[in-house]
Write an enzyme that holds these catalytic residues in place. Structure first.
Site, PDB file in Angstrom:
ATOM      1  N   ARG A  34       0.827  -1.220   0.000  1.00  0.00           N
ATOM      2  CA  ARG A  34       0.000   0.000   0.000  1.00  0.00           C
ATOM      3  C   ARG A  34       0.860   1.268   0.000  1.00  0.00           C
ATOM      4  O   ARG A  34       0.523   2.266   0.627  1.00  0.00           O
ATOM      5  CB  ARG A  34      -0.976  -0.004   1.179  1.00  0.00           C
ATOM      6  CG  ARG A  34      -2.033  -1.098   1.119  1.00  0.00           C
ATOM      7  CD  ARG A  34      -2.962  -1.040   2.311  1.00  0.00           C
ATOM      8  NE  ARG A  34      -2.289  -1.421   3.528  1.00  0.00           N
ATOM      9  CZ  ARG A  34      -2.737  -1.190   4.753  1.00  0.00           C
ATOM     10  NH1 ARG A  34      -3.876  -0.542   4.920  1.00  0.00           N
ATOM     11  NH2 ARG A  34      -2.046  -1.573   5.808  1.00  0.00           N
ATOM     12  N   ASN A 143     -16.415  -3.055  -6.703  1.00  0.00           N
ATOM     13  CA  ASN A 143     -16.327  -2.185  -5.522  1.00  0.00           C
ATOM     14  C   ASN A 143     -15.294  -1.086  -5.732  1.00  0.00           C
ATOM     15  O   ASN A 143     -14.890  -0.430  -4.785  1.00  0.00           O
ATOM     16  CB  ASN A 143     -15.968  -3.016  -4.277  1.00  0.00           C
ATOM     17  CG  ASN A 143     -16.046  -2.190  -3.013  1.00  0.00           C
ATOM     18  OD1 ASN A 143     -16.846  -1.265  -2.901  1.00  0.00           O
ATOM     19  ND2 ASN A 143     -15.203  -2.513  -2.037  1.00  0.00           N
ATOM     20  N   GLY A 458     -22.489   4.702  11.629  1.00  0.00           N
ATOM     21  CA  GLY A 458     -21.974   3.557  12.378  1.00  0.00           C
ATOM     22  C   GLY A 458     -20.588   3.755  12.940  1.00  0.00           C
ATOM     23  O   GLY A 458     -20.370   3.618  14.136  1.00  0.00           O
ATOM     24  N   ARG A 541      -8.152   4.694  -0.261  1.00  0.00           N
ATOM     25  CA  ARG A 541      -8.946   3.737   0.508  1.00  0.00           C
ATOM     26  C   ARG A 541      -8.773   2.330  -0.055  1.00  0.00           C
ATOM     27  O   ARG A 541      -9.050   2.073  -1.215  1.00  0.00           O
ATOM     28  CB  ARG A 541     -10.419   4.145   0.476  1.00  0.00           C
ATOM     29  CG  ARG A 541     -11.395   3.116   1.016  1.00  0.00           C
ATOM     30  CD  ARG A 541     -11.302   2.949   2.510  1.00  0.00           C
ATOM     31  NE  ARG A 541     -12.397   2.108   2.998  1.00  0.00           N
ATOM     32  CZ  ARG A 541     -12.332   1.346   4.066  1.00  0.00           C
ATOM     33  NH1 ARG A 541     -11.225   1.316   4.782  1.00  0.00           N
ATOM     34  NH2 ARG A 541     -13.348   0.631   4.456  1.00  0.00           N
ATOM     35  N   TRP A 587     -18.651  -7.909  -1.358  1.00  0.00           N
ATOM     36  CA  TRP A 587     -17.341  -7.371  -0.992  1.00  0.00           C
ATOM     37  C   TRP A 587     -16.382  -8.453  -0.513  1.00  0.00           C
ATOM     38  O   TRP A 587     -15.365  -8.161   0.103  1.00  0.00           O
ATOM     39  CB  TRP A 587     -17.496  -6.271   0.056  1.00  0.00           C
ATOM     40  CG  TRP A 587     -18.067  -5.015  -0.542  1.00  0.00           C
ATOM     41  CD1 TRP A 587     -18.345  -4.783  -1.848  1.00  0.00           C
ATOM     42  CD2 TRP A 587     -18.415  -3.822   0.160  1.00  0.00           C
ATOM     43  NE1 TRP A 587     -18.861  -3.522  -2.006  1.00  0.00           N
ATOM     44  CE2 TRP A 587     -18.915  -2.901  -0.802  1.00  0.00           C
ATOM     45  CE3 TRP A 587     -18.371  -3.429   1.499  1.00  0.00           C
ATOM     46  CZ2 TRP A 587     -19.359  -1.630  -0.455  1.00  0.00           C
ATOM     47  CZ3 TRP A 587     -18.808  -2.158   1.837  1.00  0.00           C
ATOM     48  CH2 TRP A 587     -19.294  -1.261   0.872  1.00  0.00           C
ATOM     49  N   GLU A 631     -24.495  -2.791  -6.396  1.00  0.00           N
ATOM     50  CA  GLU A 631     -23.236  -3.205  -7.019  1.00  0.00           C
ATOM     51  C   GLU A 631     -23.343  -4.574  -7.671  1.00  0.00           C
ATOM     52  O   GLU A 631     -22.679  -4.856  -8.670  1.00  0.00           O
ATOM     53  CB  GLU A 631     -22.147  -3.204  -5.960  1.00  0.00           C
ATOM     54  CG  GLU A 631     -20.773  -3.550  -6.427  1.00  0.00           C
ATOM     55  CD  GLU A 631     -19.799  -3.508  -5.274  1.00  0.00           C
ATOM     56  OE1 GLU A 631     -19.129  -4.510  -5.023  1.00  0.00           O
ATOM     57  OE2 GLU A 631     -19.734  -2.452  -4.610  1.00  0.00           O
ATOM     58  N   GLU A 691     -26.759   7.730   0.541  1.00  0.00           N
ATOM     59  CA  GLU A 691     -25.880   8.811   0.085  1.00  0.00           C
ATOM     60  C   GLU A 691     -26.595   9.708  -0.917  1.00  0.00           C
ATOM     61  O   GLU A 691     -27.155   9.239  -1.894  1.00  0.00           O
ATOM     62  CB  GLU A 691     -24.630   8.227  -0.574  1.00  0.00           C
ATOM     63  CG  GLU A 691     -23.626   9.272  -1.024  1.00  0.00           C
ATOM     64  CD  GLU A 691     -23.912   9.829  -2.403  1.00  0.00           C
ATOM     65  OE1 GLU A 691     -23.701  11.043  -2.588  1.00  0.00           O
ATOM     66  OE2 GLU A 691     -24.349   9.079  -3.277  1.00  0.00           O
ATOM     67  N   HIS A 720     -16.461  11.595   2.517  1.00  0.00           N
ATOM     68  CA  HIS A 720     -15.268  11.254   1.749  1.00  0.00           C
ATOM     69  C   HIS A 720     -14.461  12.486   1.373  1.00  0.00           C
ATOM     70  O   HIS A 720     -13.487  12.394   0.631  1.00  0.00           O
ATOM     71  CB  HIS A 720     -15.656  10.460   0.503  1.00  0.00           C
ATOM     72  CG  HIS A 720     -16.202   9.107   0.820  1.00  0.00           C
ATOM     73  ND1 HIS A 720     -17.531   8.900   1.147  1.00  0.00           N
ATOM     74  CD2 HIS A 720     -15.612   7.887   0.910  1.00  0.00           C
ATOM     75  CE1 HIS A 720     -17.727   7.615   1.397  1.00  0.00           C
ATOM     76  NE2 HIS A 720     -16.574   6.982   1.262  1.00  0.00           N
TER      77      HIS A 720
END
Length: 781
Positions: A34, A143, A458, A541, A587, A631, A691, A720
């Protein structure tokens, strides 16, 4: 001796054939460790320089080209600092008006569009809270998220090829045989949005000269092949968009490069003729999802055109059954000869980089897997078998056969008790006791909430202390008891902050959760987990999808202790936070040996047990997130019905065993939901949070013609972006919502969880949100 392949083509093994070419459509850009994520976040915080960030990008590109050694044509231009669609917007000079003329490097404007802000030390507009970030949505049925191109009737395009030319020069200096990669003009327009209601297809005539100029510029720098991605071809297109392909590629056919038009993620079906006859040098199709297209294309393809077959799954991590692929691929090579190219089905952006670093992964499961580097090795083995005969790679093929057989035979994959539970599912499992109107009255009496109740989705910020504690637990530096105490301290902090803010329905903040899917997968039988299996979701992300390899069951409660502890700290309602079965499925890296519907029903039964345990523990509000519901939609609308039927059924199985007094929430984000609003209503959640902030409440257009029956919280805080929304902005968004939905059924909330934000951003944003709710109560009675 002859052998007949699955496509009824006859293979003569003794006949000489031409060589198959290998190529790759794209490589993971984030880095095996990463590296790009950490470089981006360091720059955004002002802790490193722009030159340092660019250097990391160059280093990653060089390493990734080296990782693809042995592939005949390696992609250039697939690397992006945030998103390939945003890269294309900047290459085409299509910058939103709001970022033009601002100070800083091109990358600063790039990040402003991506996230509303660039580097903290370089942003001239930081004092006024940044600029509006571009809308973000899912890339087809993955995703991965892209920044939506913005158009108006006045949009003009102007070429800036510097990014591509720089990367092409780097690759040439490294001695790489390259293939430049672009998003195609029709897909670029199709995935964008007009801000003034104009026809984006009317912009094609302005766009094509810039594409032609770009192709000519690449050719001048030595580019021979250009991969031009048009995945929109696998969706249902009306006649104007079909015609746009004819117009576009007849306009571009004179460019001095060879075009490989790439489709992926689905089947061409009725568009096979169109794709086969476009004036391009080659056509790539996804032979994993679009296998049925092969025979029609073999009959339609002109005799001078390359056919590239995506024979390695670029979206999942299971080993390819190489012997089975060769059985149907060899006859095609016999027919096409050197006109056959082979590749992964799509860009390898959607899988982790390298399996060899996975030292802690269950050994048996590990033997069944292939990440990006291993998939390219599979491609090399297939090419060797095609070009030199199977005996040239006999040991590799035998080892592959053994691994595939071991997976099929493994008793860990199949659980008779789980299969029996699936067989017992009936419609009653998905029915609430009473209709929404009756439930709403009982819940209102029990919860005593005000108009425009406030809540969050959450998670709260995952601080460095939380991440350090998680690392210490994994390293054995602290025990479970010490870790639990640290997490309880963080939960108490979240409760105190919510008390001070004056929110109405609390969350525990989820400090104990590494990821909303991985956390649950770790506690379910049938899952395995990688250590470094990171995949980019958007920007910096990354997610580490769990590996669903067998039948799913829940050995014990997963969240009850955390939620009940949080509830013990306050009299306010505390939401139990769960991830729904459809999102866990979509996912995860999902097993490919049974239908997704069956796997999802297994997950639904497991999460249902958790819902009922939470209710028995006294939890009055339970949120079951289905962020990835849309998705999973098939890319062709004609196939939506079957998916939505079982997806909605699985949510209802999960949620609907509770009493009427228990309020069920769900949450969805960063997809287009207008066209499935009826199915969302069929889920029958008491409250849905969704959203809408980046799209300026565009979702609410669905309610002009659809009377949504339950409560809804349209997100008013774009989490975001680091920008702090004003009270006035949030009030205005909610006023728009109240024009379509009765005020008594509206909630006020962010558009997603807050784990990626910092407390110094979250507190002022939520303070404004609470003030906005109070303003609404005073003015919209």
């Amino acid at each position: 001796m002859e052998r007949v392949g699955e496509n009824n083509l006859v293979f003569h093994p003794t006949k000489a054939i031409d060589m198959a070419i290998t190529h790759n459509l794209g490589f993971p850009r984030i880095g095996a460790k990463r590296e790009l994520k950490f470089a981006l976040e360091s720059y955004w915080k002002g802790e490193s320089t722009l030159e340092g960030l660019k250097a990391v990008g160059a280093e990653l590109r060089a390493r990734h080209w080296q990782d693809q050694e042995g592939i005949d044509l390696v992609p250039v231009g697939d690397f992006a600092f945030y998103d390939q669609m945003l890269d294309m917007s900047f290459t085409l000079g299509n910058l939103p008006e709001r970022v033009r003329g601002l100070e800083g490097d091109v990358l600063d404007n790039y990040f402003r569009v991506a996230r509303g802000r660039s580097a903290a030390v370089a942003d001239a507009d930081a004092q006024c809270g940044g600029v509006a970030a571009g809308e973000m949505t899912k890339w087809f049925d993955t995703n991965y998220h892209y920044i939506v191109p913005e158009f108006t009737a006045e949009t003009e395009f102007r070429l800036d090829a510097s990014r591509l030319l720089e990367q092409l020069a780097e690759a040439k200096a490294q001695g790489i045989q390259t293939k430049s990669v672009l998003v195609g003009p029709v897909t670029y327009l199709a995935l964008g949005k007009t801000k003034d209601g104009s026809d984006r297809l009317a912009l094609l005539d302005r766009l094509l000269p810039v594409y032609r100029e770009l192709l000519t510029t690449l050719a001048a720098q030595g580019a021979e092949w250009v991969q031009i991605d048009e995945p929109i071809l696998v969706t249902e297109l009306d006649e104007p968009w079909r015609h746009a392909f004819e117009v576009a590629y007849h306009e571009l056919k004179s460019a001095p490069v060879k075009l490989l038009l790439a489709t992926y993620f689905g089947t061409l079906q009725d568009q096979c003729y169109l794709a086969a006859n476009l004036p391009v040098a080659g056509l790539h199709i996804d032979a994993i999802r679009g296998r049925d297209d092969i025979v029609p294309l073999l009959n339609l393809l002109p005799s001078n055109k390359i056919l590239s077959l995506g024979v390695i799954n670029g979206r999942n991590i299971w080993k390819t059954d190489l012997n089975a692929v060769l059985d149907w691929l060899e006859p095609i090579q016999q027919q096409l000869g050197e006109r056959l190219w082979i590749a992964p089905s799509c860009s390898l952006l959607h899988v982790p980089v390298d399996l060899t670093s996975e030292r802690k992964l269950d050994g048996e499961v590990r033997s069944w897997l292939a990440f990006a580097k291993q998939k390219l090795e599979e491609l090399r083995v297939l090419a060797s078998a095609l070009n030199q005969g199977r005996e040239a790679v006999r040991s590799e093929l035998d080892a592959n056969r053994a691994a595939c057989e071991a997976r099929r035979r493994s008793p860990r994959v199949n659980n008779p008790e789980v299969k029996a539970a699936i067989a017992r599912i009936d419609a009653r499992l998905g029915q609430r006791q009473g209709p929404y109107a009756e439930r709403a009255a009982k819940q209102a009496e029990r919860l005593g909430l005000p108009r425009f109740p406030t809540t969050t989705i959450g998670s709260f910020p995952q601080t460095s202390g939380i991440r350090q504690a998680r690392r210490q637990l994994k390293a054995g530096e602290i025990d479970q008891a010490a870790y639990t105490e640290i997490m309880r301290t963080e939960i108490a902090r979240c409760v105190r902050e919510q008390e001070a803010l004056g929110l109405d329905v609390f969350v525990h903040g989820e400090p104990e959760r590494n990821d909303m899917v991985e956390y649950f997968g770790e506690q379910l039988d049938g899952y395995a987990f990688s250590q470094f299996g990171w995949v980019q979701s958007y920007g910096s992300r990354c997610v580490k999808p769990p590996i669903l390899f067998g039948d799913i069951s829940r050995p014990k409660a997963m969240t009850v202790d955390w939620i009940t502890y949080a509830q013990s700290l306050t009299d306010k309602p505390m939401k139990g936070m769960l991830t729904g079965p459809v999102t866990i499925l979509n996912w995860s890296f999902v097993r490919d040996d049974q239908s997704r519907a069956v796997s999802c029903r297994q997950l639904a039964l497991a999460i249902r047990e958790e819902v009922l345990d939470l209710e028995r523990a006294g939890v009055r509000v339970i949120q079951i997130d289905e962020a990835a519901l849309r998705e999973g939609l098939p890319l062709r609308r004609s196939q939506w019905g079957e998916y939505l039927d079982w997806a909605v059924e699985c949510f209802r199985i999960t949620a609907n065993g509770v009493a009427d007094e228990t309020q069920i929430h769900t949450h969805m984000c960063y997809s287009e939901f207008n066209d499935i609003i009826a199915s969302i209503a069929d889920m029958d959640a008491d409250v849905i949070t969704i959203e809408t902030s980046r799209s300026d409440m565009e979702l609410l257009d669905a309610f002009d013609d659809f009377n949504y029956p339950n409560e809804i919280g349209p997100g008013v805080y774009d989490i975001h972006s680091p920008n702090i929304p004003t009270v006035a902005h949030m009030v205005e968004l909610m006023r728009k919502a109240a024009e379509r939905i009765p005020a008594e059924r509206l909630w006020v909330n962010p558009d997603c969880g807050l784990k990626t934000r910092h407390w110094n951003e979250v507190i002022p944003a939520l303070t404004n949100m609470v003030v906005a709710a109070k303003t609404l109560r005073a003015t919209l009675s």
